[in-house]
Motif scaffolding. Structure first.
Motif, PDB file in Angstrom:
ATOM      1  N   ARG A  60       0.815  -1.226   0.000  1.00  0.00           N
ATOM      2  CA  ARG A  60       0.000   0.000   0.000  1.00  0.00           C
ATOM      3  C   ARG A  60       0.840   1.263   0.000  1.00  0.00           C
ATOM      4  O   ARG A  60       0.413   2.296  -0.503  1.00  0.00           O
ATOM      5  N   CYS A  61       2.003   1.238   0.618  1.00  0.00           N
ATOM      6  CA  CYS A  61       2.811   2.445   0.797  1.00  0.00           C
ATOM      7  C   CYS A  61       3.146   3.078  -0.548  1.00  0.00           C
ATOM      8  O   CYS A  61       3.602   2.409  -1.469  1.00  0.00           O
ATOM      9  N   GLN A  62       2.904   4.379  -0.620  1.00  0.00           N
ATOM     10  CA  GLN A  62       3.212   5.145  -1.837  1.00  0.00           C
ATOM     11  C   GLN A  62       4.271   6.209  -1.576  1.00  0.00           C
ATOM     12  O   GLN A  62       4.460   7.103  -2.392  1.00  0.00           O
ATOM     13  N   GLY A  63       4.903   6.145  -0.424  1.00  0.00           N
ATOM     14  CA  GLY A  63       6.022   7.035  -0.150  1.00  0.00           C
ATOM     15  C   GLY A  63       5.662   8.458   0.226  1.00  0.00           C
ATOM     16  O   GLY A  63       6.460   9.373   0.013  1.00  0.00           O
ATOM     17  N   HIS A  64       4.522   8.653   0.826  1.00  0.00           N
ATOM     18  CA  HIS A  64       4.142  10.016   1.241  1.00  0.00           C
ATOM     19  C   HIS A  64       5.015  10.548   2.379  1.00  0.00           C
ATOM     20  O   HIS A  64       5.070  11.749   2.591  1.00  0.00           O
ATOM     21  N   ALA A  65       5.624   9.666   3.119  1.00  0.00           N
ATOM     22  CA  ALA A  65       6.611   9.996   4.162  1.00  0.00           C
ATOM     23  C   ALA A  65       6.050  10.753   5.364  1.00  0.00           C
ATOM     24  O   ALA A  65       6.804  11.278   6.174  1.00  0.00           O
ATOM     25  N   ARG A  66       4.762  10.790   5.496  1.00  0.00           N
ATOM     26  CA  ARG A  66       4.198  11.429   6.697  1.00  0.00           C
ATOM     27  C   ARG A  66       4.576  10.643   7.953  1.00  0.00           C
ATOM     28  O   ARG A  66       4.792  11.234   9.013  1.00  0.00           O
ATOM     29  N   CYS A  67       4.630   9.351   7.839  1.00  0.00           N
ATOM     30  CA  CYS A  67       4.983   8.529   9.003  1.00  0.00           C
ATOM     31  C   CYS A  67       6.382   8.879   9.505  1.00  0.00           C
ATOM     32  O   CYS A  67       6.594   9.006  10.710  1.00  0.00           O
ATOM     33  N   VAL A  68       7.311   9.045   8.587  1.00  0.00           N
ATOM     34  CA  VAL A  68       8.684   9.371   8.965  1.00  0.00           C
ATOM     35  C   VAL A  68       8.748  10.766   9.582  1.00  0.00           C
ATOM     36  O   VAL A  68       9.479  10.995  10.547  1.00  0.00           O
ATOM     37  N   GLU A  95      10.079   4.252   0.003  1.00  0.00           N
ATOM     38  CA  GLU A  95       8.961   3.585   0.667  1.00  0.00           C
ATOM     39  C   GLU A  95       9.334   3.308   2.118  1.00  0.00           C
ATOM     40  O   GLU A  95      10.492   3.036   2.440  1.00  0.00           O
ATOM     41  N   ALA A  96       8.336   3.384   2.969  1.00  0.00           N
ATOM     42  CA  ALA A  96       8.581   3.271   4.409  1.00  0.00           C
ATOM     43  C   ALA A  96       8.609   1.822   4.875  1.00  0.00           C
ATOM     44  O   ALA A  96       8.013   0.930   4.262  1.00  0.00           O
ATOM     45  N   HIS A  97       9.314   1.651   5.955  1.00  0.00           N
ATOM     46  CA  HIS A  97       9.241   0.399   6.699  1.00  0.00           C
ATOM     47  C   HIS A  97       9.442   0.736   8.168  1.00  0.00           C
ATOM     48  O   HIS A  97       9.983   1.798   8.515  1.00  0.00           O
ATOM     49  N   ASN A 142      -2.432   9.479   9.849  1.00  0.00           N
ATOM     50  CA  ASN A 142      -2.047  10.438   8.813  1.00  0.00           C
ATOM     51  C   ASN A 142      -1.511   9.794   7.537  1.00  0.00           C
ATOM     52  O   ASN A 142      -1.096  10.509   6.624  1.00  0.00           O
ATOM     53  N   CYS A 143      -1.502   8.498   7.478  1.00  0.00           N
ATOM     54  CA  CYS A 143      -1.068   7.852   6.230  1.00  0.00           C
ATOM     55  C   CYS A 143      -2.240   7.848   5.247  1.00  0.00           C
ATOM     56  O   CYS A 143      -3.259   7.200   5.491  1.00  0.00           O
ATOM     57  N   PRO A 144      -2.102   8.549   4.141  1.00  0.00           N
ATOM     58  CA  PRO A 144      -3.221   8.637   3.197  1.00  0.00           C
ATOM     59  C   PRO A 144      -3.515   7.333   2.460  1.00  0.00           C
ATOM     60  O   PRO A 144      -4.578   7.204   1.845  1.00  0.00           O
ATOM     61  N   GLU A 145      -2.602   6.384   2.548  1.00  0.00           N
ATOM     62  CA  GLU A 145      -2.805   5.099   1.861  1.00  0.00           C
ATOM     63  C   GLU A 145      -3.259   4.003   2.819  1.00  0.00           C
ATOM     64  O   GLU A 145      -3.370   2.853   2.418  1.00  0.00           O
ATOM     65  N   PHE A 146      -3.477   4.360   4.085  1.00  0.00           N
ATOM     66  CA  PHE A 146      -3.880   3.363   5.092  1.00  0.00           C
ATOM     67  C   PHE A 146      -2.893   2.191   5.106  1.00  0.00           C
ATOM     68  O   PHE A 146      -3.283   1.033   5.193  1.00  0.00           O
ATOM     69  N   ALA A 147      -1.609   2.533   5.043  1.00  0.00           N
ATOM     70  CA  ALA A 147      -0.577   1.504   4.917  1.00  0.00           C
ATOM     71  C   ALA A 147       0.033   1.089   6.246  1.00  0.00           C
ATOM     72  O   ALA A 147       0.881   0.202   6.271  1.00  0.00           O
ATOM     73  N   ILE A 148      -0.371   1.739   7.332  1.00  0.00           N
ATOM     74  CA  ILE A 148       0.238   1.428   8.626  1.00  0.00           C
ATOM     75  C   ILE A 148      -0.729   0.625   9.482  1.00  0.00           C
ATOM     76  O   ILE A 148      -1.863   1.048   9.713  1.00  0.00           O
TER      77      ILE A 148
HETATM   78 FE1  F3S Z   1       4.063   5.136   3.084  1.00  0.00          FE
HETATM   79 FE2  F3S Z   1       2.011   6.110   4.379  1.00  0.00          FE
HETATM   80 FE3  F3S Z   1       4.394   6.478   5.322  1.00  0.00          FE
HETATM   81  S1  F3S Z   1       2.234   6.036   2.181  1.00  0.00           S
HETATM   82  S2  F3S Z   1       5.720   6.558   3.521  1.00  0.00           S
HETATM   83  S3  F3S Z   1       3.391   4.517   5.085  1.00  0.00           S
HETATM   84  S4  F3S Z   1       2.758   7.967   5.298  1.00  0.00           S
END
Ligand code: F3S
Length: 82
Positions: free
Chosen positions: A22-30, A44-46, A67-73
């Motif tokens: 799902r992660c698209q690299g928005h980097a909000r998590c970081v 891409e985050a991990h 805050n992840c717009p892709e619901f990847a977390i």
């Molecule tokens: Fe990926 Fe969401 Fe972080 S898209 S980089 S997990 S904010």
């Protein structure tokens, strides 16, 4: 201050995981939780180490998830099945 990984894992109640599909690299998590997430060479985050959240950083984990717009977390609580 982050706890050493072994201490963090022992006392942690939450574990974060990034769904790489799902992660698209928005980097909000970081940006919001730099002690919990990092980006790879492809942007891409991990989760850092095995994803256990040090005591006192639980709010950061939930903030990153919200805050992840892709619901990847994903966040799992200790004792829950993934
Ligand atoms: Fe990926 Fe969401 Fe972080 S898209 S980089 S997990 S904010």
């Amino acid at each position: 201050m982050n706890l050493p990984i072994d201490d963090a894992a022992a006392s942690a109640s939450l574990r974060v995981r990034v769904n790489r599909g799902r992660c698209q690299g928005h980097a909000r998590c970081v940006a919001l939780a730099p002690g919990l997430f990092e980006l790879d060479a492809f942007g891409e985050a991990h989760e850092i180490a095995d994803g256990w959240v040090s005591s006192g950083f639980e709010d950061k984990a939930w903030l990153a998830k919200a805050n992840c717009p892709e619901f990847a977390i994903d966040i799992e609580r200790r004792g829950e099945d993934a």
